[in-house]
Motif scaffolding. Structure first.
Motif, PDB file in Angstrom:
ATOM      1  N   GLY A  86       0.810  -1.218   0.000  1.00  0.00           N
ATOM      2  CA  GLY A  86       0.000   0.000   0.000  1.00  0.00           C
ATOM      3  C   GLY A  86       0.843   1.268   0.000  1.00  0.00           C
ATOM      4  N   LYS A 115      -5.151   7.101   1.100  1.00  0.00           N
ATOM      5  CA  LYS A 115      -4.485   5.814   1.259  1.00  0.00           C
ATOM      6  C   LYS A 115      -4.805   4.949   0.048  1.00  0.00           C
ATOM      7  CE  LYS A 115      -4.099   3.785   5.424  1.00  0.00           C
ATOM      8  NZ  LYS A 115      -4.570   3.095   6.653  1.00  0.00           N
ATOM      9  N   PRO A 117      -4.903   1.237  -1.172  1.00  0.00           N
ATOM     10  CA  PRO A 117      -4.844  -0.089  -0.555  1.00  0.00           C
ATOM     11  C   PRO A 117      -3.784  -0.968  -1.219  1.00  0.00           C
ATOM     12  CG  PRO A 117      -7.094   0.511  -1.176  1.00  0.00           C
ATOM     13  CD  PRO A 117      -6.178   1.503  -1.828  1.00  0.00           C
TER      14      PRO A 117
END
Ligand code: MN
Length: 161
Positions: A86, A115, A117
């Motif tokens: 990630g 973020k 993944p």
């Protein structure tokens, strides 16, 4: 005469202080234009257009997190790629795009944090008319970036593909 000076001197000092404040503000604004070094122009073929990279933190055996400052000129972007561990993107300037495979393209602006993944194909880059500066915080614990195909102009310019 004494009375006049007692009026004028504070006014003069106030004006002087105001000038100094203005100078400090201008100087501080200039200093903030670039937070981290822009680095060197990226010459590998994992990017489309002109982008710059300054590695700030290298992953090592004690901490597998790498941090790089990436500057994309308008229209520049990564290829599609994924990160086994990630990635976190921190936007420090400009306007850019982030898109995960099968999801709509997101617009990122200075101050945004997102973020990505693990193992999800995605790309990131500048918008069409504004440069984009991001800190890429990448966990390389499970391996380094996996590069995929180029982001075509059609995908780059699309609002939802
Ligand atoms: Mn990425």
């Amino acid at each position: 005469m004494k009375l006049k000076i007692s009026y004028i001197l504070p006014l003069f000092l106030f004006a002087l202080a105001a000038c100094n404040n203005k100078k400090e503000m201008n100087s501080s604004t200039n200093d903030n234009e670039i937070v981290f070094p822009k680095g060197e122009k990226i010459t590998n073929d994992n990017f489309t257009g002109t982008a710059y990279l300054q590695m700030l933190i290298a992953a090592d055996s004690l901490n597998a997190t790498a941090v790089g400052n990436v500057t994309f000129e308008p229209g520049a972007r990564t290829k599609w790629h994924s990160h086994p561990g990630g990635q976190i993107l921190l936007v420090t300037d400009g306007v850019g795009y982030y898109q995960e495979k099968g999801q709509p393209k997101k617009i990122l602006r200075k101050g945004d944090a997102i973020k990505c993944p693990p193992n999800v194909p995605h790309w990131h880059g500048a918008s069409t008319d504004t440069a984009f500066v991001q800190l890429a915080v990448t966990n390389n614990d499970k391996g380094t970036v996996v590069w995929l195909e180029e982001v075509t102009d059609a995908v780059y310019n699309s609002s939802n593909q």
